[in-house]
Design a protein around this motif. Sequence first.
Motif, PDB file in Angstrom:
ATOM      1  N   PRO A 132     -16.638 144.537  68.338  1.00 11.39           N
ATOM      2  CA  PRO A 132     -16.319 143.810  69.568  1.00 11.39           C
ATOM      3  C   PRO A 132     -16.852 142.374  69.502  1.00 11.39           C
ATOM      4  O   PRO A 132     -17.795 142.084  68.789  1.00 11.39           O
ATOM      5  N   ARG A 133     -16.249 141.503  70.294  1.00 13.23           N
ATOM      6  CA  ARG A 133     -16.628 140.098  70.316  1.00 13.23           C
ATOM      7  C   ARG A 133     -17.460 139.816  71.562  1.00 13.23           C
ATOM      8  O   ARG A 133     -17.110 140.224  72.673  1.00 13.23           O
ATOM      9  N   LEU A 134     -18.574 139.126  71.360  1.00 17.21           N
ATOM     10  CA  LEU A 134     -19.420 138.742  72.487  1.00 17.21           C
ATOM     11  C   LEU A 134     -18.704 137.687  73.341  1.00 17.21           C
ATOM     12  O   LEU A 134     -18.198 136.690  72.821  1.00 17.21           O
ATOM     13  N   LEU A 135     -18.649 137.921  74.637  1.00 20.70           N
ATOM     14  CA  LEU A 135     -18.063 136.945  75.543  1.00 20.70           C
ATOM     15  C   LEU A 135     -19.074 135.824  75.779  1.00 20.70           C
ATOM     16  O   LEU A 135     -20.180 136.071  76.293  1.00 20.70           O
ATOM     17  N   VAL A 136     -18.733 134.626  75.374  1.00 20.92           N
ATOM     18  CA  VAL A 136     -19.636 133.487  75.466  1.00 20.92           C
ATOM     19  C   VAL A 136     -20.074 133.266  76.911  1.00 20.92           C
ATOM     20  O   VAL A 136     -19.260 133.272  77.836  1.00 20.92           O
ATOM     21  N   GLY A 137     -21.391 133.123  77.086  1.00 22.61           N
ATOM     22  CA  GLY A 137     -21.937 132.853  78.408  1.00 22.61           C
ATOM     23  C   GLY A 137     -22.127 134.072  79.277  1.00 22.61           C
ATOM     24  O   GLY A 137     -22.537 133.948  80.444  1.00 22.61           O
ATOM     25  N   SER A 138     -21.849 135.261  78.719  1.00 21.98           N
ATOM     26  CA  SER A 138     -21.941 136.466  79.545  1.00 21.98           C
ATOM     27  C   SER A 138     -23.363 137.024  79.641  1.00 21.98           C
ATOM     28  O   SER A 138     -23.656 137.805  80.556  1.00 21.98           O
ATOM     29  N   CYS A 139     -24.235 136.671  78.717  1.00 25.45           N
ATOM     30  CA  CYS A 139     -25.599 137.203  78.728  1.00 25.45           C
ATOM     31  C   CYS A 139     -26.446 136.449  79.753  1.00 25.45           C
ATOM     32  O   CYS A 139     -26.396 135.216  79.829  1.00 25.45           O
ATOM     33  N   ARG A 140     -27.248 137.174  80.490  1.00 27.08           N
ATOM     34  CA  ARG A 140     -28.106 136.560  81.504  1.00 27.08           C
ATOM     35  C   ARG A 140     -29.401 136.083  80.849  1.00 27.08           C
ATOM     36  O   ARG A 140     -30.185 136.889  80.339  1.00 27.08           O
ATOM     37  N   PRO A 141     -29.655 134.781  80.822  1.00 29.24           N
ATOM     38  CA  PRO A 141     -30.870 134.262  80.171  1.00 29.24           C
ATOM     39  C   PRO A 141     -32.134 134.844  80.787  1.00 29.24           C
ATOM     40  O   PRO A 141     -32.180 135.157  81.978  1.00 29.24           O
ATOM     41  N   SER A 142     -33.163 135.003  79.941  1.00 34.38           N
ATOM     42  CA  SER A 142     -34.446 135.506  80.417  1.00 34.38           C
ATOM     43  C   SER A 142     -35.533 134.509  80.044  1.00 34.38           C
ATOM     44  O   SER A 142     -35.254 133.456  79.474  1.00 34.38           O
ATOM     45  N   ALA A 143     -36.761 134.868  80.351  1.00 37.35           N
ATOM     46  CA  ALA A 143     -37.871 133.952  80.091  1.00 37.35           C
ATOM     47  C   ALA A 143     -38.058 133.690  78.601  1.00 37.35           C
ATOM     48  O   ALA A 143     -38.446 132.588  78.198  1.00 37.35           O
ATOM     49  N   VAL A 207     -29.753 142.326  76.388  1.00 37.71           N
ATOM     50  CA  VAL A 207     -28.544 142.856  75.746  1.00 37.71           C
ATOM     51  C   VAL A 207     -27.671 143.582  76.764  1.00 37.71           C
ATOM     52  O   VAL A 207     -26.444 143.442  76.765  1.00 37.71           O
ATOM     53  N   ARG A 208     -28.299 144.351  77.635  1.00 39.81           N
ATOM     54  CA  ARG A 208     -27.522 145.108  78.632  1.00 39.81           C
ATOM     55  C   ARG A 208     -26.763 144.185  79.583  1.00 39.81           C
ATOM     56  O   ARG A 208     -25.778 144.599  80.197  1.00 39.81           O
ATOM     57  N   SER A 209     -27.222 142.940  79.715  1.00 43.93           N
ATOM     58  CA  SER A 209     -26.535 141.997  80.606  1.00 43.93           C
ATOM     59  C   SER A 209     -25.318 141.357  79.943  1.00 43.93           C
ATOM     60  O   SER A 209     -24.494 140.740  80.625  1.00 43.93           O
ATOM     61  N   CYS A 210     -25.201 141.474  78.615  1.00 45.90           N
ATOM     62  CA  CYS A 210     -24.093 140.848  77.891  1.00 45.90           C
ATOM     63  C   CYS A 210     -22.811 141.656  78.065  1.00 45.90           C
ATOM     64  O   CYS A 210     -22.847 142.855  78.346  1.00 45.90           O
ATOM     65  N   ARG A 211     -21.676 141.000  77.856  1.00 52.27           N
ATOM     66  CA  ARG A 211     -20.388 141.669  77.910  1.00 52.27           C
ATOM     67  C   ARG A 211     -19.585 141.325  76.656  1.00 52.27           C
ATOM     68  O   ARG A 211     -19.697 140.225  76.111  1.00 52.27           O
ATOM     69  N   PHE A 212     -18.769 142.288  76.233  1.00 55.94           N
ATOM     70  CA  PHE A 212     -18.021 142.157  74.991  1.00 55.94           C
ATOM     71  C   PHE A 212     -16.541 142.426  75.235  1.00 55.94           C
ATOM     72  O   PHE A 212     -16.152 143.038  76.240  1.00 55.94           O
TER      73      PHE A 212
END
Length: 232
Positions: A132-143, A207-212
């Motif tokens: 699967p391809r990572l959707l750019v900008g889908s991951c929620r940044p963390s500290a 990782v769980r916040s990312c979408r593919f």
Amino acid sequence: MNRKLIIGVCIAAAAASVAQVPDKHAASPSATLAFPRHLLADAGSCPLPAWPRDALLYDLQGSSTVSFAIGADGAVERARLLRSSGWSVLDDAALRGIGACRFKAGLDAAERAGPYPMQFAWKLDGAAGVAPRLLVGSCRPSAHFARFVPDALASGMASATASNAAPGSASGVLVRFLVGEGGVPGRVVAEAEGQPPALVAEALDFVRSCRFDDDDTPGERSASMTGRVVES
């Protein structure tokens, strides 16, 4: 997807068989030098280890190198990991594999001492499915984390780590997971030896916040993903 399981080990195990796994097939192992085949109790006393089913689920591959000595009764002693495959599930299987070998009892101390090396090369033969391809900008940044780097890009980063370093210690946290319905990661697991639990938990949440999404590349699809959550 039909792929072959190949466990390359010592010459002594060349005639042994690997348990069949659904939709996968075992192939003959290759040979590794410096294994004391002549000291084995018999031709079948060093069987190939079973391919870890969890590793098969995530399509994990790599080479685990171990060393060992031989006890007075012929059992393996002082088995330890010399070089990690990068995945604890494969390394643990390698240690169990060498621990199952049996050698001649009553060998003299010099023959038993070793340490003898043995490499288990865990390899899936055949074409891998399109990841699967990572959707750019889908991951929620963390500290601490800013991006997820898929394995195809992360492999170069991983090779820069020391051979005995904890997976992920030099370049973020190494993870594996399956992409389910809606492009949501599930069954996310981290290789986190030596890293603070709170940092690992943060990487897993990232990782769980990312979408593919499915890649446009033609071919059979794969749901498994590996890579690194990289620190910002």
